[in-house]
Design a protein around this motif. Structure first.
Motif, PDB file in Angstrom:
ATOM      1  N   GLU A   1       7.845 -16.736  -2.891  1.00  0.00           N
ATOM      2  CA  GLU A   1       6.295 -16.782  -3.259  1.00  0.00           C
ATOM      3  C   GLU A   1       5.674 -18.088  -2.747  1.00  0.00           C
ATOM      4  O   GLU A   1       4.578 -17.965  -2.145  1.00  0.00           O
ATOM      5  CB  GLU A   1       6.181 -16.727  -4.680  1.00  0.00           C
ATOM      6  CG  GLU A   1       6.443 -15.688  -5.459  1.00  0.00           C
ATOM      7  CD  GLU A   1       5.793 -14.362  -4.847  1.00  0.00           C
ATOM      8  OE1 GLU A   1       4.530 -14.381  -4.797  1.00  0.00           O
ATOM      9  OE2 GLU A   1       6.274 -13.399  -4.726  1.00  0.00           O
TER      10      GLU A   1
ATOM     11  N   GLU B   1       2.562 -17.589  -0.120  1.00  0.00           N
ATOM     12  CA  GLU B   1       1.196 -18.244  -0.331  1.00  0.00           C
ATOM     13  C   GLU B   1       0.787 -19.105   0.756  1.00  0.00           C
ATOM     14  O   GLU B   1      -0.507 -19.144   1.070  1.00  0.00           O
ATOM     15  CB  GLU B   1       1.459 -19.217  -1.788  1.00  0.00           C
ATOM     16  CG  GLU B   1       0.162 -19.739  -2.198  1.00  0.00           C
ATOM     17  CD  GLU B   1       0.000 -21.205  -1.439  1.00  0.00           C
ATOM     18  OE1 GLU B   1      -1.302 -21.620  -1.129  1.00  0.00           O
ATOM     19  OE2 GLU B   1       0.775 -21.800  -0.842  1.00  0.00           O
TER      20      GLU B   1
ATOM     21  N   ASP C   1      13.043 -16.198  -6.001  1.00  0.00           N
ATOM     22  CA  ASP C   1      11.716 -15.610  -5.936  1.00  0.00           C
ATOM     23  C   ASP C   1      10.920 -16.447  -5.819  1.00  0.00           C
ATOM     24  O   ASP C   1       9.466 -16.416  -5.219  1.00  0.00           O
ATOM     25  CB  ASP C   1      11.447 -14.659  -7.381  1.00  0.00           C
ATOM     26  CG  ASP C   1      12.133 -13.499  -7.408  1.00  0.00           C
ATOM     27  OD1 ASP C   1      12.647 -13.019  -6.433  1.00  0.00           O
ATOM     28  OD2 ASP C   1      12.359 -13.133  -8.639  1.00  0.00           O
TER      29      ASP C   1
ATOM     30  N   ARG D   1       3.725 -10.118   2.916  1.00  0.00           N
ATOM     31  CA  ARG D   1       4.957 -10.251   2.111  1.00  0.00           C
ATOM     32  C   ARG D   1       6.184  -9.524   2.655  1.00  0.00           C
ATOM     33  O   ARG D   1       7.036  -9.964   2.716  1.00  0.00           O
ATOM     34  CB  ARG D   1       4.660  -9.483   0.590  1.00  0.00           C
ATOM     35  CG  ARG D   1       3.595  -9.954   0.009  1.00  0.00           C
ATOM     36  CD  ARG D   1       3.395  -9.465  -1.614  1.00  0.00           C
ATOM     37  NE  ARG D   1       4.516  -9.964  -2.341  1.00  0.00           N
ATOM     38  CZ  ARG D   1       4.563 -10.823  -3.158  1.00  0.00           C
ATOM     39  NH1 ARG D   1       3.424 -11.569  -3.056  1.00  0.00           N
ATOM     40  NH2 ARG D   1       5.505 -11.090  -4.205  1.00  0.00           N
TER      41      ARG D   1
END
Length: 269
Positions: free
Chosen positions: A176, A180, A172, A159
């Motif tokens: 993500e 992922e 956001d 991250r």
């Protein structure tokens, strides 16, 4: 996310290599092939794929063990990854070709240019990536420390890495999606890839690349390094794109696309 009519796989050295493409069946169009960086998916190039698909055949590939490509235990070094690029080029009949590599993809496309490039490779683009580094440099030392920590704290370090490559704010949802995808590359594969990236020096190959070569980078932190690479290339040019982070083609897609389009126009028209 861009809608791709072509979304398939090429078999290379026993691994299924995934790609996204548009205009792939138009034999009259010049091809652009985009290679992403460490843990990054093919679709990270979506703003380039959408923009350039108006006039060119465009393909982005998931490097082996990344994105939707097959997760395998072998072949995670630059020459092997260059062979995967060749498999995509050959299967999709992409020559004449401009090849674009970012970050970890830079030594891969350099190896492709030297070993497989002639006669179909017409231009090469190196986006903010290293092709060799002095182990005494503080950057090298800090990088080794960071990637060692990734082994014991994979999720949070991934991250952190993803957030660090952008200078312009992203949504956001976008963060993500990238995170992922990054986490799909096995940790031991990440370590193998980064170790090969840091420990192998391909700078001696650069004088052998006798085609137009564009280096795209940012003002910090590696501008001086990129200027040195430019001097090693027989037909090298350097473009600085700002304000942008390591993923400069995401941070400043219009500027990057304009620079890339100008480079392509100079080669073919």
């Amino acid at each position: 996310m861009t809608d791709f009519k072509f979304d398939g796989f090429v078999l290379s050295q026993g691994a299924k290599i995934h790609y996204l493409a548009k205009n792939i069946n138009d034999p009259k169009k010049i091809s652009l092939l985009f290679v992403p960086g460490l843990m990054m998916p093919a679709w990270i190039w979506e703003k380039q794929l959408e923009y350039f698909s108006k006039d060119y055949k465009v393909v982005a590939m998931d490097t082996r063990s990344q994105g939707d490509s097959e997760k395998v235990s072998e072949g995670h070094y630059a020459l092997s990854l260059a062979k995967d690029i060749k498999a995509v080029v050959d299967e999709l009949k992409l020559e004449p070709l401009v090849l674009i590599g970012w970050s970890l993809g830079v030594p891969e496309v350099v190896n492709y240019a030297v070993n497989f490039g002639l006669p179909g490779l017409k231009g090469l683009v190196l986006v903010d990536g290293l092709v060799g580094i002095d182990p005494s440099l503080p950057f090298y030392q800090s990088t080794v420390k960071y990637w060692a920590e990734l082994q014991t704290d994979r999720i949070s370090k991934t991250r952190e890495f993803v957030k660090s490559i952008f200078r312009q704010p992203q949504t956001d949802d976008y963060y993500e999606r990238v995170i992922e995808s990054a986490l799909r590359t096995p940790t031991n594969t990440v370590m193998t890839l980064i170790n090969n990236y840091l420990l192998q020096d391909f700078r001696p190959l650069l004088p052998r690349i006798d085609i137009p070569t564009l280096i795209a980078t940012t003002p910090e932190p590696r501008l001086e390094y990129m200027q040195q690479l430019q001097k090693m290339l027989p037909h090298g040019r350097l473009e600085v794109i700002e304000p942008a982070g390591h993923a400069l083609f995401v941070d400043q897609p219009e500027k990057f696309n304009r620079v890339l389009e100008g480079f392509i126009q100079e080669i073919f028209f």
